[in-house]
Write an enzyme that holds these catalytic residues in place. Structure first.
Site, PDB file in Angstrom:
ATOM      1  N   ASP A  13       0.862  -1.178   0.000  1.00  0.00           N
ATOM      2  CA  ASP A  13       0.000   0.000   0.000  1.00  0.00           C
ATOM      3  C   ASP A  13       0.905   1.237   0.000  1.00  0.00           C
ATOM      4  O   ASP A  13       2.130   1.122   0.136  1.00  0.00           O
ATOM      5  CB  ASP A  13      -0.886  -0.042   1.246  1.00  0.00           C
ATOM      6  CG  ASP A  13      -1.750   1.190   1.401  1.00  0.00           C
ATOM      7  OD1 ASP A  13      -2.432   1.555   0.439  1.00  0.00           O
ATOM      8  OD2 ASP A  13      -1.733   1.794   2.499  1.00  0.00           O
ATOM      9  N   ALA A  15      -0.089   5.256   1.332  1.00  0.00           N
ATOM     10  CA  ALA A  15      -0.224   6.123   2.515  1.00  0.00           C
ATOM     11  C   ALA A  15      -0.382   5.299   3.788  1.00  0.00           C
ATOM     12  O   ALA A  15      -1.226   4.417   3.869  1.00  0.00           O
ATOM     13  CB  ALA A  15      -1.408   7.066   2.358  1.00  0.00           C
ATOM     14  N   ALA A  46     -13.522  10.011   9.261  1.00  0.00           N
ATOM     15  CA  ALA A  46     -12.806  10.003   7.995  1.00  0.00           C
ATOM     16  C   ALA A  46     -11.908   8.772   7.864  1.00  0.00           C
ATOM     17  O   ALA A  46     -11.693   8.260   6.760  1.00  0.00           O
ATOM     18  CB  ALA A  46     -11.976  11.275   7.847  1.00  0.00           C
ATOM     19  N   MET A  50     -10.765   3.922   5.591  1.00  0.00           N
ATOM     20  CA  MET A  50      -9.513   4.215   4.907  1.00  0.00           C
ATOM     21  C   MET A  50      -9.021   2.977   4.148  1.00  0.00           C
ATOM     22  O   MET A  50      -9.136   1.854   4.626  1.00  0.00           O
ATOM     23  CB  MET A  50      -8.456   4.660   5.910  1.00  0.00           C
ATOM     24  CG  MET A  50      -7.245   5.309   5.271  1.00  0.00           C
ATOM     25  SD  MET A  50      -7.680   6.819   4.369  1.00  0.00           S
ATOM     26  CE  MET A  50      -8.135   7.905   5.710  1.00  0.00           C
ATOM     27  N   LYS A  54     -11.265   5.960  -3.353  1.00  0.00           N
ATOM     28  CA  LYS A  54     -11.772   7.206  -2.782  1.00  0.00           C
ATOM     29  C   LYS A  54     -13.254   7.430  -3.076  1.00  0.00           C
ATOM     30  O   LYS A  54     -13.979   7.946  -2.227  1.00  0.00           O
ATOM     31  CB  LYS A  54     -10.929   8.393  -3.277  1.00  0.00           C
ATOM     32  CG  LYS A  54      -9.588   8.474  -2.565  1.00  0.00           C
ATOM     33  CD  LYS A  54      -9.748   8.746  -1.079  1.00  0.00           C
ATOM     34  CE  LYS A  54      -8.589   8.262  -0.241  1.00  0.00           C
ATOM     35  NZ  LYS A  54      -8.647   6.857   0.151  1.00  0.00           N
ATOM     36  N   HIS A  57     -15.001   5.401  -0.611  1.00  0.00           N
ATOM     37  CA  HIS A  57     -14.828   6.024   0.705  1.00  0.00           C
ATOM     38  C   HIS A  57     -15.849   7.154   0.879  1.00  0.00           C
ATOM     39  O   HIS A  57     -16.495   7.268   1.934  1.00  0.00           O
ATOM     40  CB  HIS A  57     -13.402   6.551   0.822  1.00  0.00           C
ATOM     41  CG  HIS A  57     -12.963   6.814   2.220  1.00  0.00           C
ATOM     42  ND1 HIS A  57     -11.639   6.904   2.589  1.00  0.00           N
ATOM     43  CD2 HIS A  57     -13.654   7.044   3.365  1.00  0.00           C
ATOM     44  CE1 HIS A  57     -11.546   7.150   3.876  1.00  0.00           C
ATOM     45  NE2 HIS A  57     -12.759   7.249   4.370  1.00  0.00           N
ATOM     46  N   ARG A 161     -10.791  -2.241  -3.187  1.00  0.00           N
ATOM     47  CA  ARG A 161     -10.734  -3.002  -1.943  1.00  0.00           C
ATOM     48  C   ARG A 161     -12.092  -2.992  -1.231  1.00  0.00           C
ATOM     49  O   ARG A 161     -12.786  -1.992  -1.297  1.00  0.00           O
ATOM     50  CB  ARG A 161      -9.675  -2.384  -1.015  1.00  0.00           C
ATOM     51  CG  ARG A 161      -8.274  -2.404  -1.559  1.00  0.00           C
ATOM     52  CD  ARG A 161      -7.388  -1.507  -0.725  1.00  0.00           C
ATOM     53  NE  ARG A 161      -6.027  -1.475  -1.243  1.00  0.00           N
ATOM     54  CZ  ARG A 161      -5.183  -0.489  -1.026  1.00  0.00           C
ATOM     55  NH1 ARG A 161      -5.555   0.560  -0.307  1.00  0.00           N
ATOM     56  NH2 ARG A 161      -3.965  -0.530  -1.518  1.00  0.00           N
ATOM     57  N   ASP A 187      -1.680  -0.982   5.927  1.00  0.00           N
ATOM     58  CA  ASP A 187      -1.966  -0.481   7.270  1.00  0.00           C
ATOM     59  C   ASP A 187      -3.454  -0.388   7.549  1.00  0.00           C
ATOM     60  O   ASP A 187      -3.849  -0.043   8.671  1.00  0.00           O
ATOM     61  CB  ASP A 187      -1.333   0.899   7.471  1.00  0.00           C
ATOM     62  CG  ASP A 187      -1.963   1.956   6.571  1.00  0.00           C
ATOM     63  OD1 ASP A 187      -2.467   2.970   7.085  1.00  0.00           O
ATOM     64  OD2 ASP A 187      -1.957   1.759   5.337  1.00  0.00           O
TER      65      ASP A 187
END
Length: 262
Positions: A13, A15, A46, A50, A54, A57, A161, A187
């Site tokens: 990944d 970020a 937010a 994650m 996006k 999201h 994902r 992460d």
């Protein structure tokens, strides 16, 4: 046993895993994009989804009860497809701006990359960012010596994902199989889910999104508080299905070496 005897490919990944220590750029961008529409979201909200593409999201945030109520209060109606388009239009420039500012490699990331390549493993990456959002990140990472062989971005597969399609795309285009010889490092819980769905060996990074602090803030924690936060993050990633969890990407190679002989 050498790593190459057990694994062929590591997919990272971005970020919170390789750059942007606390995965702060997407949080800041999402908060600002919703704020521009008159809707306040907090950091915890937010961060909840994650790792997703996006656009997924944003959709998840709009389904969050508190956000849906705030949206109706501000706009007099539920958010619809045009509102999602407007939010994504706002989000793109904000993501590029914040991601560019947060593209410093996490300590140990470059060394881990070099060690994997020296061991004969291939290195690829995937992200919930769109290709446009990733451009400044890719350029900044390259200037620091991190250039994965393959990059899959949000919107480049039919689903993001936790579907395994980004991993499948990387493996198909790199000619890597079976999936049991692939390592997915992430992460976020949804990224671990992606790896599990693909049949990859999954490694969680505890110090990323689940802790959610800048490197400076993380280092400023007392040893007790740091350990407590890492333990909570580790447990969340293990519940998501991670085969193992490390504190930082700097710890990856020795952890994989142990996994290879177990």
């Amino acid at each position: 046993m050498s790593l190459k005897n057990r694994f062929d490919l590591v997919i990272f990944d971005w970020a919170g895993t390789m750059v942007d220590f606390g995965c702060e750029a997407p949080v800041k961008a999402l908060i600002e994009a919703f704020g521009a529409e008159g809707v306040v979201i907090d950091e915890a909200t937010a961060r909840r989804d994650m790792g997703k593409a996006k656009i997924d999201h944003v959709r998840s945030l709009l389904r969050e009860p508190s956000v849906a109520v705030a949206w109706r209060a501000r706009h007099g109606r539920d958010a619809g497809p045009k509102d999602i388009e407007a939010l994504m239009a706002r989000l793109g420039p904000l993501m590029r701006e914040h991601a560019a500012d947060a593209s410093t490699l996490i300590p140990g990331a470059r060394r881990t990359f070099d060690q994997l390549r020296a061991a004969g493993l291939r290195v690829a990456s995937s992200t919930g960012y769109t290709r446009d959002m990733m451009q400044p990140v890719l350029a900044r990472a390259a200037s620091q010596g991190y250039v994965p062989e393959h990059v899959v971005c949000s919107g480049e597969t039919p689903a993001g994902r936790p579907s395994p399609l980004m991993i499948y795309k990387a493996c198909a285009e790199l000619g890597v199989w079976p999936l049991s010889r692939v390592v997915k490092v992430d992460d976020a819980e949804v990224g671990i889910g992606e790896g599990k769905a693909a049949g990859a060996f999954t490694v969680g990074v505890a110090s990323g999104n689940a802790v959610g602090l800048s490197l400076q803030a993380f280092q400023a924690l007392s040893p007790t508080e740091r350990a407590s936060r890492l333990t909570a993050a580790r447990q969340a990633l293990l519940r998501a299905g991670a085969d193992l969890v490390i504190d930082s990407v700097a710890d990856l190679v020795p952890a994989l070496e142990l996994a290879a002989i177990s």
